[in-house]
Design a protein around this motif. Structure first.
Motif, PDB file in Angstrom:
ATOM      1  N   ARG A  84     -40.272  41.836 -23.637  1.00  0.00           N
ATOM      2  CA  ARG A  84     -39.664  41.034 -22.114  1.00  0.00           C
ATOM      3  C   ARG A  84     -40.006  42.203 -21.328  1.00  0.00           C
ATOM      4  N   LEU A  85     -40.572  41.011 -20.415  1.00  0.00           N
ATOM      5  CA  LEU A  85     -41.993  42.453 -19.772  1.00  0.00           C
ATOM      6  C   LEU A  85     -41.935  42.686 -18.332  1.00  0.00           C
ATOM      7  N   ALA A  86     -41.951  43.636 -17.695  1.00  0.00           N
ATOM      8  CA  ALA A  86     -41.895  43.539 -16.261  1.00  0.00           C
ATOM      9  C   ALA A  86     -43.432  44.148 -16.119  1.00  0.00           C
ATOM     10  N   VAL A 143     -46.476  32.971 -18.880  1.00  0.00           N
ATOM     11  CA  VAL A 143     -45.857  34.087 -18.964  1.00  0.00           C
ATOM     12  C   VAL A 143     -44.178  33.346 -19.576  1.00  0.00           C
ATOM     13  N   ARG A 144     -43.085  32.832 -18.517  1.00  0.00           N
ATOM     14  CA  ARG A 144     -42.393  32.419 -18.426  1.00  0.00           C
ATOM     15  C   ARG A 144     -42.453  30.689 -18.951  1.00  0.00           C
ATOM     16  N   ALA A 145     -43.307  30.265 -18.082  1.00  0.00           N
ATOM     17  CA  ALA A 145     -44.062  28.589 -19.198  1.00  0.00           C
ATOM     18  C   ALA A 145     -44.083  28.654 -20.672  1.00  0.00           C
ATOM     19  N   ASN A 146     -44.845  29.592 -21.184  1.00  0.00           N
ATOM     20  CA  ASN A 146     -44.598  30.415 -22.952  1.00  0.00           C
ATOM     21  C   ASN A 146     -43.082  30.211 -22.992  1.00  0.00           C
ATOM     22  N   GLY A 147     -41.733  30.308 -22.798  1.00  0.00           N
ATOM     23  CA  GLY A 147     -41.436  31.111 -22.868  1.00  0.00           C
ATOM     24  C   GLY A 147     -40.381  31.980 -23.004  1.00  0.00           C
ATOM     25  N   GLY A 148     -40.930  33.058 -22.322  1.00  0.00           N
ATOM     26  CA  GLY A 148     -41.058  34.684 -21.771  1.00  0.00           C
ATOM     27  C   GLY A 148     -40.704  34.825 -20.905  1.00  0.00           C
ATOM     28  N   ALA A 149     -40.000  36.250 -20.920  1.00  0.00           N
ATOM     29  CA  ALA A 149     -39.953  36.566 -19.945  1.00  0.00           C
ATOM     30  C   ALA A 149     -40.357  37.837 -18.851  1.00  0.00           C
ATOM     31  N   ALA A 150     -40.568  37.368 -18.050  1.00  0.00           N
ATOM     32  CA  ALA A 150     -41.607  38.498 -16.916  1.00  0.00           C
ATOM     33  C   ALA A 150     -41.297  38.898 -15.044  1.00  0.00           C
ATOM     34  N   LEU A 151     -40.428  39.959 -15.206  1.00  0.00           N
ATOM     35  CA  LEU A 151     -39.669  40.091 -13.870  1.00  0.00           C
ATOM     36  C   LEU A 151     -41.563  40.980 -13.127  1.00  0.00           C
ATOM     37  N   GLU A 152     -41.493  40.602 -11.784  1.00  0.00           N
ATOM     38  CA  GLU A 152     -42.775  41.134 -10.867  1.00  0.00           C
ATOM     39  C   GLU A 152     -42.216  41.900 -10.287  1.00  0.00           C
ATOM     40  N   VAL A 153     -42.439  43.247 -10.790  1.00  0.00           N
ATOM     41  CA  VAL A 153     -42.376  44.586  -9.864  1.00  0.00           C
ATOM     42  C   VAL A 153     -42.710  45.160  -8.775  1.00  0.00           C
ATOM     43  N   PRO A 154     -43.174  44.562  -7.270  1.00  0.00           N
ATOM     44  CA  PRO A 154     -44.681  45.445  -6.438  1.00  0.00           C
ATOM     45  C   PRO A 154     -43.885  46.845  -6.434  1.00  0.00           C
ATOM     46  N   ALA A 155     -45.542  47.893  -6.473  1.00  0.00           N
ATOM     47  CA  ALA A 155     -45.618  49.347  -6.724  1.00  0.00           C
ATOM     48  C   ALA A 155     -46.972  49.974  -6.386  1.00  0.00           C
TER      49      ALA A 155
END
Length: 255
Positions: free
Chosen positions: A34-36, A52-64
Motif C-alpha cells: 500500500r503506497l504513499a 496504481v489504483r487502476a491496477n487494483g492497488g492503494a496509493a495516497l498522494e502526499v505533497p511535500a
C-alpha cells in the motif's frame, strides 16, 4: 499461493512521478504494498497514483517539500494517519547537474546556488526523510529504508561535482544510519548505473557514445531494473542486508 514480496506493507516513495520512482511504485503495488507517493511534479504524480489504483492497488498522494524538515515530518504524519503505520520507505527523489543548469561544468565552474540545490535535494532531503521515517519505524518496532545513491556516490565522474558530492554523502549517511539502528531497522542504498530516465538525458546528449562503450551489458538500465532491487531491499527476503550499497549498473564499475 506464495506470499507477495511486499504483501500488506505500507511503503513511502519519494520522487515517484517518473523514472525509477514510477517503476518502483508500480512494482511495489503489484507485490502487495500500500503506497504513499510524493513528487514535485503534481500532475505526473497524480497519473502514477491513478495507474496504481487502476491496477487494483492503494496509493495516497502526499505533497511535500523534501528540503523542509517541517514539511517532511508532516508527510510522514499524513502517511501514518492514513494507513496506521510505515513499514518501508524508498528515498528516491533527486536532481542531476543537468537538471539545474550545470551539465558539463567542471567542479570549479558550478554556480553556488546550484551546488546548494544539489545538496539540499539529494543529500539533506534524504536525511530529512530518513529522520522522520526512523522516528516512526522506531516507535512501531522496525522497518526497512532504501536510499537512492548512484555510481557517482562510489566513484568520481567528470562534471558532476554537486551531484557526486551529494551522492557520496548518501552512501556515508546510509552506512552510518544502518549501524545506528540495527538490528530493528534496515537501511541500504541502491546505486543505479546509467538509467533511461529524464535525469540522464543531459549526460547522454553530451557523451552517450562514450557511456555506452563502457557498459558491458550493452544497454542502459531500465527503471524496472532498479525497481526490482529497491523492492527486494524493502522486503523481508533481504532480512540480513543492512548498510549495503547495492550496485545495479550492467557491469560498469567492474570494467
Amino acid at each position: 499461493m506464495a506470499k507477495l514480496l511486499l504483501e500488506d506493507k505500507v511503503v513511502l516513495i519519494t520522487g515517484a512521478a517518473g523514472g525509477i520512482g514510477r517503476a518502483t511504485a508500480l512494482l511495489a503495488a503489484s507485490e502487495g504494498a500500500r503506497l504513499a507517493l510524493t513528487d514535485v511534479a503534481a500532475d505526473r504524480l497524480a497519473a502514477v497514483a491513478a495507474e496504481v489504483r487502476a491496477n487494483g492497488g492503494a496509493a495516497l498522494e502526499v505533497p511535500a517539500d523534501l528540503t523542509s524538515g517541517e514539511s517532511v515530518d508532516a508527510m510522514v504524519t499524513a502517511v501514518v494517519e492514513h494507513y496506521g503505520r510505515l513499514d518501508g520507505a524508498f528515498n528516491n527523489a533527486g536532481v542531476s547537474g543537468g537538471q539545474i543548469g550545470q551539465g558539463g561544468r567542471r567542479a570549479g565552474e558550478w554556480e553556488e546556488t546550484a551546488f546548494d540545490r544539489a545538496l539540499a535535494v539529494n543529500l539533506k532531503g534524504v536525511w530529512l526523510c530518513l529522520r522522520a521515517e526512523l522516528r516512526q519505524m522506531g516507535s512501531q518496532g522496525g522497518g526497512a529504508i532504501v536510499n537512492t545513491a548512484s555510481l557517482a556516490g562510489l566513484a568520481g565522474f567528470k562534471t558532476t561535482a554537486g551531484y557526486s558530492a551529494a551522492k557520496h554523502g548518501v552512501v556515508g549517511l546510509t552506512k552510518t544510519a544502518a549501524l545506528d539502528y540495527a538490528p530493528t531497522i534496515r537501511i541500504n542504498a541502491v546505486c543505479p548505473g546509467y538509467t533511461d530516465t529524464d535525469l540522464m538525458k543531459d549526460a547522454m546528449r553530451r557523451g552517450g557514445d562514450a557511456i555506452m562503450a563502457r557498459i558491458p551489458a550493452a544497454r542502459l538500465a531500465q527503471p524496472e531494473d532498479i525497481a526490482e532491487m529497491a523492492c527486494w531491499l524493502l522486503s523481508d527476503r533481504s532480512a540480513y542486508a543492512t548498510g549495503g550499497t547495492f550496485v545495479v549498473d550492467g557491469g560498469y564499475l567492474a570494467g
